[in-house]
Structure formats: structure tokens, C-alpha cells
Design a protein around this motif. Structure first.
Motif, PDB file in Angstrom:
ATOM      1  N   TYR A   1      31.534   1.626 104.920  1.00 34.96           N
ATOM      2  CA  TYR A   1      31.468   1.416 103.479  1.00 34.96           C
ATOM      3  C   TYR A   1      32.539   2.111 102.636  1.00 34.96           C
ATOM      4  O   TYR A   1      32.647   1.806 101.445  1.00 34.96           O
ATOM      5  N   LEU A   2      33.276   3.036 103.187  1.00 34.13           N
ATOM      6  CA  LEU A   2      34.217   3.792 102.356  1.00 34.13           C
ATOM      7  C   LEU A   2      35.598   3.166 102.384  1.00 34.13           C
ATOM      8  O   LEU A   2      36.259   3.116 103.426  1.00 34.13           O
ATOM      9  N   ASP A   3      36.047   2.664 101.237  1.00 33.54           N
ATOM     10  CA  ASP A   3      37.409   2.164 101.093  1.00 33.54           C
ATOM     11  C   ASP A   3      37.789   2.242  99.625  1.00 33.54           C
ATOM     12  O   ASP A   3      36.955   2.566  98.774  1.00 33.54           O
ATOM     13  N   ASP A   4      39.045   1.947  99.326  1.00 33.36           N
ATOM     14  CA  ASP A   4      39.506   2.037  97.939  1.00 33.36           C
ATOM     15  C   ASP A   4      39.865   0.678  97.353  1.00 33.36           C
ATOM     16  O   ASP A   4      40.556   0.581  96.351  1.00 33.36           O
ATOM     17  N   LYS A   5      39.350  -0.388  97.964  1.00 33.07           N
ATOM     18  CA  LYS A   5      39.642  -1.739  97.490  1.00 33.07           C
ATOM     19  C   LYS A   5      38.810  -2.055  96.244  1.00 33.07           C
ATOM     20  O   LYS A   5      37.731  -1.499  96.050  1.00 33.07           O
ATOM     21  N   PRO A   6      39.288  -2.967  95.386  1.00 31.88           N
ATOM     22  CA  PRO A   6      38.502  -3.366  94.217  1.00 31.88           C
ATOM     23  C   PRO A   6      37.156  -3.933  94.634  1.00 31.88           C
ATOM     24  O   PRO A   6      37.034  -4.593  95.670  1.00 31.88           O
ATOM     25  N   ARG A   7      36.145  -3.696  93.827  1.00 37.93           N
ATOM     26  CA  ARG A   7      34.808  -4.219  94.123  1.00 37.93           C
ATOM     27  C   ARG A   7      34.738  -5.725  93.935  1.00 37.93           C
ATOM     28  O   ARG A   7      33.999  -6.421  94.646  1.00 37.93           O
ATOM     29  N   VAL A   8      35.482  -6.225  92.954  1.00 38.85           N
ATOM     30  CA  VAL A   8      35.529  -7.670  92.708  1.00 38.85           C
ATOM     31  C   VAL A   8      36.976  -8.075  92.461  1.00 38.85           C
ATOM     32  O   VAL A   8      37.799  -7.257  92.039  1.00 38.85           O
ATOM     33  N   THR A   9      37.274  -9.328  92.749  1.00 40.29           N
ATOM     34  CA  THR A   9      38.599  -9.880  92.459  1.00 40.29           C
ATOM     35  C   THR A   9      38.501 -10.686  91.172  1.00 40.29           C
ATOM     36  O   THR A   9      37.681 -11.621  91.077  1.00 40.29           O
ATOM     37  N   LEU A  10      39.307 -10.336  90.206  1.00 41.30           N
ATOM     38  CA  LEU A  10      39.266 -10.996  88.903  1.00 41.30           C
ATOM     39  C   LEU A  10      40.460 -11.926  88.738  1.00 41.30           C
ATOM     40  O   LEU A  10      41.574 -11.597  89.171  1.00 41.30           O
ATOM     41  N   ALA A  11      40.230 -13.067  88.125  1.00 40.53           N
ATOM     42  CA  ALA A  11      41.298 -14.043  87.923  1.00 40.53           C
ATOM     43  C   ALA A  11      42.154 -13.641  86.727  1.00 40.53           C
ATOM     44  O   ALA A  11      41.678 -13.605  85.595  1.00 40.53           O
ATOM     45  N   LYS A  12      43.401 -13.305  86.987  1.00 38.72           N
ATOM     46  CA  LYS A  12      44.392 -12.995  85.956  1.00 38.72           C
ATOM     47  C   LYS A  12      43.875 -12.016  84.886  1.00 38.72           C
ATOM     48  O   LYS A  12      43.850 -12.335  83.695  1.00 38.72           O
ATOM     49  N   PRO A  13      43.441 -10.839  85.311  1.00 39.79           N
ATOM     50  CA  PRO A  13      42.962  -9.881  84.308  1.00 39.79           C
ATOM     51  C   PRO A  13      44.118  -9.325  83.490  1.00 39.79           C
ATOM     52  O   PRO A  13      45.221  -9.128  83.995  1.00 39.79           O
ATOM     53  N   ASP A  14      43.871  -9.069  82.206  1.00 37.41           N
ATOM     54  CA  ASP A  14      44.900  -8.441  81.384  1.00 37.41           C
ATOM     55  C   ASP A  14      44.779  -6.924  81.522  1.00 37.41           C
ATOM     56  O   ASP A  14      43.903  -6.411  82.227  1.00 37.41           O
ATOM     57  N   ALA A  15      45.651  -6.194  80.857  1.00 42.16           N
ATOM     58  CA  ALA A  15      45.696  -4.742  80.997  1.00 42.16           C
ATOM     59  C   ALA A  15      44.381  -4.102  80.568  1.00 42.16           C
ATOM     60  O   ALA A  15      43.928  -3.109  81.165  1.00 42.16           O
ATOM     61  N   LYS A  16      43.750  -4.662  79.548  1.00 37.71           N
ATOM     62  CA  LYS A  16      42.486  -4.111  79.055  1.00 37.71           C
ATOM     63  C   LYS A  16      41.388  -4.242  80.108  1.00 37.71           C
ATOM     64  O   LYS A  16      40.649  -3.279  80.382  1.00 37.71           O
ATOM     65  N   VAL A  17      41.285  -5.408  80.712  1.00 39.83           N
ATOM     66  CA  VAL A  17      40.273  -5.632  81.748  1.00 39.83           C
ATOM     67  C   VAL A  17      40.567  -4.769  82.975  1.00 39.83           C
ATOM     68  O   VAL A  17      39.647  -4.208  83.598  1.00 39.83           O
ATOM     69  N   GLU A  18      41.840  -4.636  83.335  1.00 37.23           N
ATOM     70  CA  GLU A  18      42.200  -3.796  84.479  1.00 37.23           C
ATOM     71  C   GLU A  18      41.809  -2.342  84.243  1.00 37.23           C
ATOM     72  O   GLU A  18      41.336  -1.665  85.161  1.00 37.23           O
ATOM     73  N   GLN A  19      42.007  -1.869  83.013  1.00 37.45           N
ATOM     74  CA  GLN A  19      41.586  -0.514  82.697  1.00 37.45           C
ATOM     75  C   GLN A  19      40.071  -0.377  82.790  1.00 37.45           C
ATOM     76  O   GLN A  19      39.553   0.625  83.305  1.00 37.45           O
ATOM     77  N   GLY A  20      39.355  -1.388  82.320  1.00 36.05           N
ATOM     78  CA  GLY A  20      37.904  -1.371  82.441  1.00 36.05           C
ATOM     79  C   GLY A  20      37.455  -1.384  83.888  1.00 36.05           C
ATOM     80  O   GLY A  20      36.500  -0.698  84.264  1.00 36.05           O
ATOM     81  N   GLN A  21      38.135  -2.156  84.713  1.00 36.30           N
ATOM     82  CA  GLN A  21      37.799  -2.200  86.134  1.00 36.30           C
ATOM     83  C   GLN A  21      37.985  -0.826  86.772  1.00 36.30           C
ATOM     84  O   GLN A  21      37.123  -0.373  87.542  1.00 36.30           O
ATOM     85  N   TYR A  22      39.066  -0.165  86.434  1.00 39.04           N
ATOM     86  CA  TYR A  22      39.310   1.170  86.977  1.00 39.04           C
ATOM     87  C   TYR A  22      38.196   2.132  86.562  1.00 39.04           C
ATOM     88  O   TYR A  22      37.658   2.883  87.392  1.00 39.04           O
ATOM     89  N   LEU A  23      37.815   2.101  85.294  1.00 36.08           N
ATOM     90  CA  LEU A  23      36.801   3.025  84.805  1.00 36.08           C
ATOM     91  C   LEU A  23      35.427   2.739  85.401  1.00 36.08           C
ATOM     92  O   LEU A  23      34.704   3.661  85.793  1.00 36.08           O
ATOM     93  N   VAL A  24      35.055   1.476  85.481  1.00 27.13           N
ATOM     94  CA  VAL A  24      33.728   1.110  85.978  1.00 27.13           C
ATOM     95  C   VAL A  24      33.622   1.303  87.480  1.00 27.13           C
ATOM     96  O   VAL A  24      32.647   1.879  87.985  1.00 27.13           O
ATOM     97  N   GLU A  25      34.622   0.842  88.221  1.00 24.53           N
ATOM     98  CA  GLU A  25      34.554   0.896  89.677  1.00 24.53           C
ATOM     99  C   GLU A  25      34.922   2.261  90.234  1.00 24.53           C
ATOM    100  O   GLU A  25      34.525   2.603  91.344  1.00 24.53           O
ATOM    101  N   GLY A  26      35.693   3.030  89.468  1.00 27.57           N
ATOM    102  CA  GLY A  26      36.148   4.334  89.929  1.00 27.57           C
ATOM    103  C   GLY A  26      35.350   5.464  89.335  1.00 27.57           C
ATOM    104  O   GLY A  26      34.211   5.720  89.734  1.00 27.57           O
ATOM    105  N   PRO A  27      35.926   6.200  88.358  1.00 29.59           N
ATOM    106  CA  PRO A  27      35.238   7.383  87.837  1.00 29.59           C
ATOM    107  C   PRO A  27      33.865   7.094  87.248  1.00 29.59           C
ATOM    108  O   PRO A  27      32.939   7.898  87.394  1.00 29.59           O
ATOM    109  N   GLY A  28      33.694   5.961  86.575  1.00 26.56           N
ATOM    110  CA  GLY A  28      32.394   5.654  85.972  1.00 26.56           C
ATOM    111  C   GLY A  28      31.295   5.408  86.982  1.00 26.56           C
ATOM    112  O   GLY A  28      30.116   5.520  86.662  1.00 26.56           O
TER     113      GLY A  28
END
Length: 303
Positions: free
Chosen positions: A177-204
Motif C-alpha cells: 500500500y505505500l507509494d507516492d503515486k496520485p490517488r486519482v488521475t484527473l483530466a487536464k487539471p489546472d494549477a488550482k486543482v493540482e494544488q488542491g490534489q497535493y493538499l488533499v492527497e498529501g499533507p491533508g
């Protein structure tokens, strides 16, 4: 003679199997150069990561409020189906806390679940999510933690039933179970969504509570953030926060961001349960971070 040969083959295979398991599941540290050349830590960003990661929610003393939440003495019990975990002291105290830890030791704990002595850490500490954090954010967080008050408190040892008290088994869990891959693949995310993905999937580490798990305690990737049973085994359910019909389909990005800031829902209800502490942490983030989280939650697959 045939039986002896067969027995020898079985013994060799068993030894080889055990050897392979131990080799694969031995605690693995990050390459030392991961933590080199990161420059002077940014304490302002370190504090931001601190609140995004919810450090005080688990590591502050039970019932701590206001500035006492910054005394990371540990000890607040985390009940689970496997027993009770006690978060450790992570204050800068050199004996009871992490004051004697190096950046690399701290980083290995954060992203690999490896303790100072080289032991496997239990994933009640959400390193399976923190594995997605950048070395720079970890460096900044480490420096910020060193500015907080020291505490000499020694947290109780985990109280786990057999076989969950056998740390060697955690090597197999990490292998699965331990890896650093994204939890979901998003279609053409913009910078705002990418930042949200980092916060939610990572530190959050939102998925640690909001995603259901399989029999071995790993998150079910096809049900990311689709809601889950109470992690402490009691009544109630952690809600679905995807944009699906059973989730937050009726919430706008502004609704989500406002909820994270104030604790109020679009229908004038207020945050409750374990989410109270999370919301208080989110309120300490810059508005742009809350807006990015909201954008990501509207962009993920619906359930």
C-alpha cells in the motif's frame, strides 16, 4: 530417499520465501541526498504545512486548546479495530520528543514510515498520505516544529492485540500500500486543482478517514473519498465528500471553501464530531489553499 529430497526442497523454498519477504519488507529509508540542498527553511510555509497536516489534532495533549495545541506532548488515544494507538511526543524535547532527530530521520518517518531507530511505524501515523509531500515542505515543517515549546511527556506505548503488535508485518503492508503515486488521475487539471490534489492527497491526508478500506487496512482506490465507517469502530459514518449524488453534488466550490473556513454548511448546519478539529486547522490556511481543496473535491470522480 524421495521424501528426504522433497523435504529438502520444501525447506529451501521456505527459507528462500522468508528471506525474500524480509528483503522486500525491511524498513527502507529515503536516499540521503533527498534532504540535501533544500536551502534555508521557510518557517511561514512550515506553519502552513503544520496546519494542513493536522499535527496538533493528534500530537497535542488531550483536550488542549488555544496556544497549548502547539505543545506537541502526544498521548491522545486513537482507538481502532486493531487496538489503541498513542501518538508520540513530537515536541523539540531532545529526550522525549524529536529534538535529537535529524532532517533525514524526520523525513524518513514522514514519507517512509521509518522511525529513528530504523523500525517500522504504524500507519495510524498517516505516512501513506504524507509520502506525496515534497522534501521542501518537509524541511520547512521540520524547522517549524523545532520552534515550538518542548515537553518532557512520554506517551504510552500502543496497546494492540496479536498479531497487530508485530511490527514485522508492517513491511508487508507497506509493500502492498505505500507509494507516492496520485490517488486519482484527473483530466487536464489546472494549477488550482493540482494544488488542491497535493493538499488533499498529501499533507491533508483526507482519504485516511473518508475512504473505505479493505480487510488489510489499505484504502480502496476505486472508492476514493466515497465515505467510510467510523475508524474507531463506533456508530456513525465518515461522509462521502465526492461530487456524487451521495456526496457533495449540491455544494459549490465556494460552499466548500466557506465550510472549511467557518464550519458552516450551505444549509446552515455546523461542523461536528472529529471534523471540528480538522476544520479549525483548515481555517488557519490561506484562502487560496481552501479554494484549491474545494476545486479538487469538485474535480474528482463522483461516487
Amino acid at each position: 530417499m524421495r521424501f528426504r529430497t522433497f523435504a529438502a526442497v520444501v525447506l529451501v523454498a521456505a527459507v528462500a520465501g522468508v528471506g525474500s519477504y524480509l528483503s522486500i519488507t525491511t524498513p527502507q529509508r529515503m536516499p540521503g541526498e533527498t534532504w540535501d540542498g533544500l536551502g534555508e527553511p521557510n518557517l511561514e510555509n512550515g506553519e502552513r504545512v503544520f496546519w494542513a497536516g493536522g499535527c496538533a489534532s493528534c500530537h497535542a495533549a488531550p483536550g488542549a486548546t488555544d496556544e497549548n495545541r502547539l505543545v506537541l506532548a502526544g498521548g491522545a488515544p486513537l482507538k481502532s479495530l486493531y487496538g489503541t494507538f498513542y501518538p508520540p511526543n513530537i515536541s523539540p524535547d531532545p529526550a522525549a520528543g524529536i529534538g535529537s532527530w535529524t532532517l533525514s530521520e524526520f523525513g524518513d518517518a514522514m514519507v517512509r514510515g521509518v522511525g529513528k531507530k530504523g523500525e517500522h511505524l504504524y500507519p495510524s501515523f498517516p505516512y501513506a498520505s504524507y509520502a506525496r509531500m515534497t522534501p521542501r515542505d518537509i524541511n520547512d515543517l521540520y524547522a517549524y516544529l523545532k520552534t515550538l515549546p518542548e515537553s518532557a511527556n512520554v506517551a504510552p506505548a500502543h496497546a494492540l492485540s496479536f498479531p497487530f503488535n508485530q511490527r514485522i508485518l508492517l513491511g508487508g503492508w507497506k509493500f502492498l500500500y505505500l507509494d507516492d503515486k496520485p490517488r486519482v488521475t484527473l483530466a487536464k487539471p489546472d494549477a488550482k486543482v493540482e494544488q488542491g490534489q497535493y493538499l488533499v492527497e498529501g499533507p491533508g491526508h483526507c482519504g485516511e478517514c473518508h475512504t473505505p478500506r479493505d480487510a488489510l487496512g489499505g484504502m480502496k482506490p476505486d472508492l476514493w473519498l466515497a465515505g467510510a465507517p467510523n475508524p474507531e469502530g463506533g456508530q456513525g459514518r465518515v461522509p462521502n465528500i465526492t461530487p456524487g449524488e451521495k456526496g457533495m453534488r449540491g455544494w459549490t466550490e465556494s460552499d466548500i471553501a466557506y465550510y472549511l473556513e467557518t464550519g458552516f454548511t450551505p444549509d446552515f448546519d455546523s461542523v461536528g464530531g472529529a471534523m471540528v478539529a480538522v476544520q479549525k486547522n483548515m481555517a488557519r490556511l490561506p484562502a487560496a489553499d481552501r479554494e484549491a481543496i474545494a476545486a479538487y473535491l469538485k474535480a474528482i470522480p463522483a461516487h
